[in-house]
Design a protein around this motif. Structure first.
Motif: not given
Length: 368
Positions: A9-16, A147-153, A170-176
């Motif tokens: 999933g998006n785990l790479y963002i916090p790990l990086r 974010l993922e919870k909001m998007v799924n709703r 866009k949100a993923l890029n901002l967080i990353s």
């Protein structure tokens, strides 16, 4: 030292973020793809489950990009996940790769052993530096989960199709790209503004489906064919049973920092699976019971082929479904699975639960 890790999933963002803030050079492998899967399958044992094959492909692609240190999680209990790192290490050595592999085992009362491994990876950074890097990474994890919870709703009720996915990217890029807590706070504000601008229909009579199963197949969109997005496109509100923050709490934090949720889930599953069976097998059953109590319209159960804990869970699902009157559909995934087949079954399942919901509501209105 050039550090890499597998995708989930998006785990790479916090790990990086974590490793870069500790001064390590990070090599993020390409997002999992058909090539990743082909490479992993080529060198993995045929009977190995899908997560081992895909993550092996991640490692090979990262090593080809210059990585020399692999960080991989370990595990305990009947699930074979605990053996992944050892099997993958031997495969990669046989292929001639020169690398170091650091396996982050669940602390189980030995939290400082985990800290020592982080210090080794980051050239003996202080505990304070590790804490501060971990704090920012943790805040990113929490924001990603929200974010993922909001998007799924929202995806299920968006009026302009595709708008939610654009906002999500866009949100993923901002967080990353957020380099500190101040930038992350700004990113949070921008994301809230972007999400709130999406025009939505009313959520009246919206179908609600829960996703349960093995963690990797739940979190990694490549292997589950982006099932959350597909369900959203079918007008279904999706709630996933596992998020990255839960996995981190359960596997990497000391026991006194863990939540009580596993104990609650164990009680819900006890009539059907009275003991720990490895992985998230027991939790899958418990979450189905929980979703039924919350009035969900159906549940989808995901697992990789040969996953023992989820096979155990699957064996009791017909009984759970009948007792709690909730439809459950299982998808068993491997390298031969096809998106077309999954989509066809998804559409049929959604039609079934929609008709079932309408019949129940008609029965209430008619007094039957």
């Amino acid at each position: 030292m050039k550090v890499t890790f597998p995708h989930m999933g998006n785990l790479y963002i916090p790990l990086r973020t974590f490793f870069e803030n500790l001064g390590a050079e990070v090599v993020v492998p390409p997002l999992s793809s058909k090539r990743t899967l082909e490479i992993g399958c080529k060198y993995s044992p045929e009977f190995a489950c899908l997560p081992l094959k895909v993550t092996l492909g991640n490692f090979i692609e990262a090593l080809e990009m210059g990585a020399d240190t692999i960080v991989m999680a370990g595990g305990v209990g009947p699930c074979r996940f605990g053996y992944y790192a050892e099997v993958q290490r031997e495969i990669l050595k046989d292929l001639g790769y020169d690398f170091d592999m650091i396996v982050l085992e669940p602390p189980q009362g030995h939290f400082w052993d985990l800290i020592k491994k982080f210090k080794y990876i980051t050239n003996k950074k202080s505990f304070k530096e590790i804490y501060l890097a971990g704090k920012l990474a943790w805040k990113k994890i929490i924001l990603l989960d929200r974010l993922e919870k909001m998007v799924n709703r929202i995806r299920a009720v968006e009026l302009e199709k595709g708008k939610t996915d654009k906002a999500y990217k866009k949100a993923l890029n901002l967080i990353s790209n957020a380099r500190d807590e101040q930038e992350l706070a700004f990113a949070r504000q921008q994301i809230a503004k972007e999400i709130s601008s999406i025009k939505k229909a009313k959520e009246r009579n919206l179908l609600k489906v829960g996703l349960v199963g093995e963690i990797y197949t739940l979190l990694e969109p490549f292997v589950n064919f982006n099932i959350e997005k597909q369900l959203g496109e079918l007008g279904v509100l999706v709630e996933r049973s596992i998020y990255i923050s839960q996995w981190v709490r359960e596997n990497l934090l000391p026991s006194f920092m863990k939540s009580k949720e596993p104990e609650v889930l164990a009680k819900l599953a006890e009539p059907y699976i009275p003991c720990f069976v490895g992985g998230h097998g027991r939790e899958s059953v418990a979450q189905i019971v929980s979703y039924a109590k919350q009035g969900f319209d159906g549940v989808i159960h995901l697992l990789p082929l040969t996953c023992m804990p989820e096979i155990v869970a699957k064996s009791v699902l017909p009984m759970v479904s009948k007792i709690h009157s909730i439809p459950v559909m299982t998808f068993v995934l491997d390298e031969h699975s096809a998106e077309t087949g999954l989509r066809t079954r998804l559409e049929a399942f959604v039609d079934l639960i929609r008709e079932r919901k309408e019949e129940k509501e008609f029965g209430v209105l008619s007094g039957d």
